[in-house]
Design an enzyme around this catalytic site. Structure first.
Site, PDB file in Angstrom:
ATOM      1  N   ASP A  35      39.260  33.126  47.358  1.00  0.00           N
ATOM      2  CA  ASP A  35      38.518  32.920  48.602  1.00  0.00           C
ATOM      3  C   ASP A  35      37.174  32.305  48.220  1.00  0.00           C
ATOM      4  O   ASP A  35      36.682  32.521  47.123  1.00  0.00           O
ATOM      5  CB  ASP A  35      38.373  34.197  49.451  1.00  0.00           C
ATOM      6  CG  ASP A  35      37.844  35.411  48.695  1.00  0.00           C
ATOM      7  OD1 ASP A  35      37.223  35.256  47.628  1.00  0.00           O
ATOM      8  OD2 ASP A  35      38.050  36.541  49.185  1.00  0.00           O
TER       9      ASP A  35
ATOM     10  N   ASN B  50      44.170  41.166  35.046  1.00  0.00           N
ATOM     11  CA  ASN B  50      43.547  40.516  36.203  1.00  0.00           C
ATOM     12  C   ASN B  50      42.062  40.859  36.282  1.00  0.00           C
ATOM     13  O   ASN B  50      41.690  42.031  36.125  1.00  0.00           O
ATOM     14  CB  ASN B  50      44.271  41.025  37.475  1.00  0.00           C
ATOM     15  CG  ASN B  50      43.915  40.261  38.739  1.00  0.00           C
ATOM     16  OD1 ASN B  50      43.987  39.041  38.765  1.00  0.00           O
ATOM     17  ND2 ASN B  50      43.538  40.977  39.789  1.00  0.00           N
TER      18      ASN B  50
ATOM     19  N   GLU C 188      43.318  35.838  43.688  1.00  0.00           N
ATOM     20  CA  GLU C 188      42.655  36.392  44.887  1.00  0.00           C
ATOM     21  C   GLU C 188      41.697  35.373  45.489  1.00  0.00           C
ATOM     22  O   GLU C 188      40.582  35.709  45.904  1.00  0.00           O
ATOM     23  CB  GLU C 188      41.888  37.676  44.521  1.00  0.00           C
ATOM     24  CG  GLU C 188      42.755  38.753  43.895  1.00  0.00           C
ATOM     25  CD  GLU C 188      42.017  40.055  43.602  1.00  0.00           C
ATOM     26  OE1 GLU C 188      40.883  40.257  44.091  1.00  0.00           O
ATOM     27  OE2 GLU C 188      42.583  40.885  42.868  1.00  0.00           O
TER      28      GLU C 188
ATOM     29  N   GLU D  26      40.358  44.514  36.236  1.00  0.00           N
ATOM     30  CA  GLU D  26      38.890  44.613  36.185  1.00  0.00           C
ATOM     31  C   GLU D  26      38.374  45.610  35.154  1.00  0.00           C
ATOM     32  O   GLU D  26      37.476  46.403  35.440  1.00  0.00           O
ATOM     33  CB  GLU D  26      38.337  44.946  37.581  1.00  0.00           C
ATOM     34  CG  GLU D  26      38.739  43.904  38.619  1.00  0.00           C
ATOM     35  CD  GLU D  26      38.298  44.236  40.043  1.00  0.00           C
ATOM     36  OE1 GLU D  26      37.602  45.251  40.250  1.00  0.00           O
ATOM     37  OE2 GLU D  26      38.667  43.472  40.953  1.00  0.00           O
TER      38      GLU D  26
ATOM     39  N   HIS E 232      37.120  34.673  43.291  1.00  0.00           N
ATOM     40  CA  HIS E 232      36.280  34.936  44.467  1.00  0.00           C
ATOM     41  C   HIS E 232      35.016  34.105  44.259  1.00  0.00           C
ATOM     42  O   HIS E 232      34.115  34.511  43.519  1.00  0.00           O
ATOM     43  CB  HIS E 232      35.922  36.419  44.559  1.00  0.00           C
ATOM     44  CG  HIS E 232      37.111  37.310  44.813  1.00  0.00           C
ATOM     45  ND1 HIS E 232      37.847  37.242  45.978  1.00  0.00           N
ATOM     46  CD2 HIS E 232      37.689  38.277  44.071  1.00  0.00           C
ATOM     47  CE1 HIS E 232      38.829  38.143  45.932  1.00  0.00           C
ATOM     48  NE2 HIS E 232      38.757  38.775  44.786  1.00  0.00           N
TER      49      HIS E 232
END
Ligand code: 9MR
Length: 352
Positions: free
Chosen positions: A275, A208, A273, A165, A245
């Site tokens: 979701d 990432n 990750e 990030e 996400h």
């Protein structure tokens, strides 16, 4: 040659396959390989040489429902918080690996692969790092952290999120302000990757980030330019992790294009990750299909097991409900990988 060997399965996948209900459809007259459909996420992902993983929290490993699903469905594990800087080096030079080891050792004992998350990140960073103002000191501290943590798990981690990030949200396409960028300059990412390569040459080194799934976004473009620059100058980078996400709408229409464009630079891509708010089955299927359609998309990790385990638990974004039952998104995910959902009694589910 036996069937499993012919499929080139690794030991972990073989175990997964044996544990799963495996349906073998008759071979064709053309001699094409038999299609083998597994009924768990990890075993089915392994059919195409991919992994299907989840974030794991050490504090939940005593919960039998949780570990039951973990060991049945997943063949890769990411520590949700336990390998981060605040957990592994809370004070300078003093490293603590208890909870990270718990996750790593448990996974290894069960033949599950490990993703490393994460070495250099502005968040979950202890205050003592954030207050360093001298570049030489911070460079030494960063390199020592990377080297020490990677050494601990050397040879056991398939992919490491070396830097997490580092790019800003919004329209700038630039790196965000952080102690690393502000004290070391934008070259800190290159420095981190070079140090990481020396520490564990076998691990794939990943950058990432979130909100880099939509191709035209300035943030995506900024990360793309960095990876292109690294590849052109021989800076060691092996993969880009797209966190994924998503809101209830699921992936942007350009998601597969984004994956392909990064892959065309000569790096793997991984969904790291995943979701999705409310877990719409179609949104999960679209996400998984995009990865399956890109040969260098090597694996998918969901960010937790049950909705109650999620950092966004209010949005019920995962594949299992609070009781550990499979949700419709689970079947959509398995089917998108070519698998066959089974009903609770282990027989193939009747598809609606
Ligand atoms: O899921 C993690 C949650 O338990 C922590 O409280 C949070 C702290 O920042 O980090 C969450 O995981 C994040 C991941 O490490 C990096 N990408 C965003 C994830 C969700 O916030």
């Amino acid at each position: 040659m036996n069937l499993l060997k012919r499929l080139g399965c690794r030991r972990a996948s073989v175990l997964g396959l044996l544990a799963a209900t495996v349906l073998v459809t008759p071979g064709t007259a053309t001699g094409a390989p038999d299609a083998v459909q597994a009924s768990t996420l990890g075993a089915q992902a392994a059919q195409s040489g991919r992994y299907f993983g989840t974030a794991v929290s050490a504090g939940r490993l005593g919960d039998g429902t949780y570990t039951g699903i973990l060991d049945r469905e997943f063949n890769s594990v990411t520590a949700e918080n336990e390998m981060k800087w605040d957990a592994t080096e809370p004070s300078r030079g003093s490293f603590t690996f208890g909870r990270a080891d718990q996750i790593a050792n448990r996974a290894q004992a069960r033949g599950q692969r490990l993703r490393g998350h994460t070495l250099v990140w502005h968040s979950q960073l202890p205050g003592w790092v954030g207050s360093i103002r001298d570049a030489n000191t911070l460079r030494g501290v960063m390199n020592n952290h990377i080297t020490t943590v990677m050494n601990r798990y050397k040879g056991r981690i398939h992919s490491w999120d070396v830097v997490n990030e580092a790019f800003a949200d919004g329209g700038s396409g630039q790196m965000r302000s952080s102690v690393f960028r502000d004290v070391l300059g934008t070259g800190f990412i290159e420095q981190a990757f070079r140090t990481a390569r020396s520490a564990d040459p076998a691990a794939k080194l990943c950058y990432n980030d979130y909100n880099i799934e939509n191709w035209s976004d300035a943030k995506t473009q900024g990360v793309y330019r960095m990876v292109r620059d690294f590849k052109s100058r021989g800076v060691p980078i092996d993969c880009v992790g797209l966190q994924a996400h998503f809101g209830a709408g699921g992936p942007p229409g350009s998601f597969q294009t984004t994956l392909s464009n990064f892959a065309a630079l000569g790096v793997d891509v991984q969904i790291t990750e995943l979701d999705i708010a409310q877990a719409p089955p179609t949104a999960y299927a679209n996400t998984v299909r995009a990865c399956m359609n890109v040969p260098r998309c090597t694996g998918i990790t969901v960010w937790g097991i049950r909705d109650s385990d999620s950092w966004r638990s209010g949005e019920n974004p995962l594949l299992f409900d609070r009781s550990g039952n499979k949700k419709p998104a689970y079947n959509a995910t398995l089917t998108a990988m070519g698998g066959t959902p089974t009903a609770a009694h282990g027989k193939p589910a009747v598809t609606p």
